[in-house]
Design a protein around this motif. Structure first.
Motif, PDB file in Angstrom:
ATOM      1  N   VAL A  70      -5.541   2.767  -3.428  1.00  0.00           N
ATOM      2  CA  VAL A  70      -4.490   1.908  -3.384  1.00  0.00           C
ATOM      3  C   VAL A  70      -4.976   0.501  -3.890  1.00  0.00           C
ATOM      4  O   VAL A  70      -4.389  -0.039  -4.782  1.00  0.00           O
ATOM      5  N   ASP A  71      -5.930  -0.006  -3.284  1.00  0.00           N
ATOM      6  CA  ASP A  71      -6.552  -1.138  -3.520  1.00  0.00           C
ATOM      7  C   ASP A  71      -7.232  -1.166  -4.954  1.00  0.00           C
ATOM      8  O   ASP A  71      -6.960  -2.323  -5.626  1.00  0.00           O
ATOM      9  N   LYS A  94      -6.107  -3.603  -8.061  1.00  0.00           N
ATOM     10  CA  LYS A  94      -6.865  -4.485  -8.697  1.00  0.00           C
ATOM     11  C   LYS A  94      -7.012  -4.149 -10.213  1.00  0.00           C
ATOM     12  O   LYS A  94      -6.932  -5.059 -10.951  1.00  0.00           O
ATOM     13  N   LYS A  95      -6.893  -2.761 -10.663  1.00  0.00           N
ATOM     14  CA  LYS A  95      -6.815  -2.685 -11.966  1.00  0.00           C
ATOM     15  C   LYS A  95      -5.612  -2.995 -12.737  1.00  0.00           C
ATOM     16  O   LYS A  95      -5.649  -3.408 -13.760  1.00  0.00           O
ATOM     17  N   ASP A 146      -1.361   7.116 -14.705  1.00  0.00           N
ATOM     18  CA  ASP A 146      -2.406   7.528 -15.072  1.00  0.00           C
ATOM     19  C   ASP A 146      -3.529   7.857 -14.092  1.00  0.00           C
ATOM     20  O   ASP A 146      -4.502   8.726 -13.841  1.00  0.00           O
ATOM     21  N   HIS A 147      -3.445   6.868 -13.180  1.00  0.00           N
ATOM     22  CA  HIS A 147      -4.525   6.577 -11.777  1.00  0.00           C
ATOM     23  C   HIS A 147      -4.151   7.448 -10.677  1.00  0.00           C
ATOM     24  O   HIS A 147      -5.221   8.057 -10.190  1.00  0.00           O
ATOM     25  N   ILE A 176       7.184   0.882  -4.179  1.00  0.00           N
ATOM     26  CA  ILE A 176       7.862   0.781  -3.092  1.00  0.00           C
ATOM     27  C   ILE A 176       7.219  -0.018  -1.985  1.00  0.00           C
ATOM     28  O   ILE A 176       7.433  -1.298  -1.467  1.00  0.00           O
ATOM     29  N   GLU A 177       5.997   0.441  -1.827  1.00  0.00           N
ATOM     30  CA  GLU A 177       5.408   0.106  -0.605  1.00  0.00           C
ATOM     31  C   GLU A 177       4.457  -1.201  -0.852  1.00  0.00           C
ATOM     32  O   GLU A 177       4.347  -2.325  -0.236  1.00  0.00           O
ATOM     33  N   VAL A 178       3.702  -1.000  -2.019  1.00  0.00           N
ATOM     34  CA  VAL A 178       2.761  -2.174  -2.609  1.00  0.00           C
ATOM     35  C   VAL A 178       3.248  -3.091  -3.407  1.00  0.00           C
ATOM     36  O   VAL A 178       3.190  -4.506  -3.235  1.00  0.00           O
TER      37      VAL A 178
END
Length: 78
Positions: A3-4, A8-9, A30-31, A43-45
């Motif tokens: 997730v980090d 960042k991307k 895509d990731h 929702i979370e991030v």
């Protein structure tokens, strides 16, 4: 992908391009390779409401299917 790293991307990409919700969704999809994972990421991030994330997901998937149906219509020359 973690997730980090995705966050960042996404931040780096949004610095170069103006990204709306749909483009963000496609980029993260895509990731992460899963619609459910993208919805939970939003929702979370990114702190979206659940209905907002579901609405974006529905619109992206709907427009993709609509576009594919338009391409595959019989008797239409592209």
């Amino acid at each position: 992908m973690s997730v980090d790293l995705v966050l960042k991307k996404l931040h780096t990409e949004s610095n170069y391009k103006r990204m709306g919700d749909h483009r963000k969704f496609k980029f993260v999809l895509d990731h992460l390779n899963s619609t459910d994972a993208v919805i939970s990421f939003f929702i979370e991030v990114l702190k979206y409401k659940r209905y907002q994330a579901n609405k974006i997901a529905y619109n992206v998937v709907y427009h993709k299917k609509y576009y594919q149906n338009q391409l595959n219509k019989p008797g239409q020359v592209n």
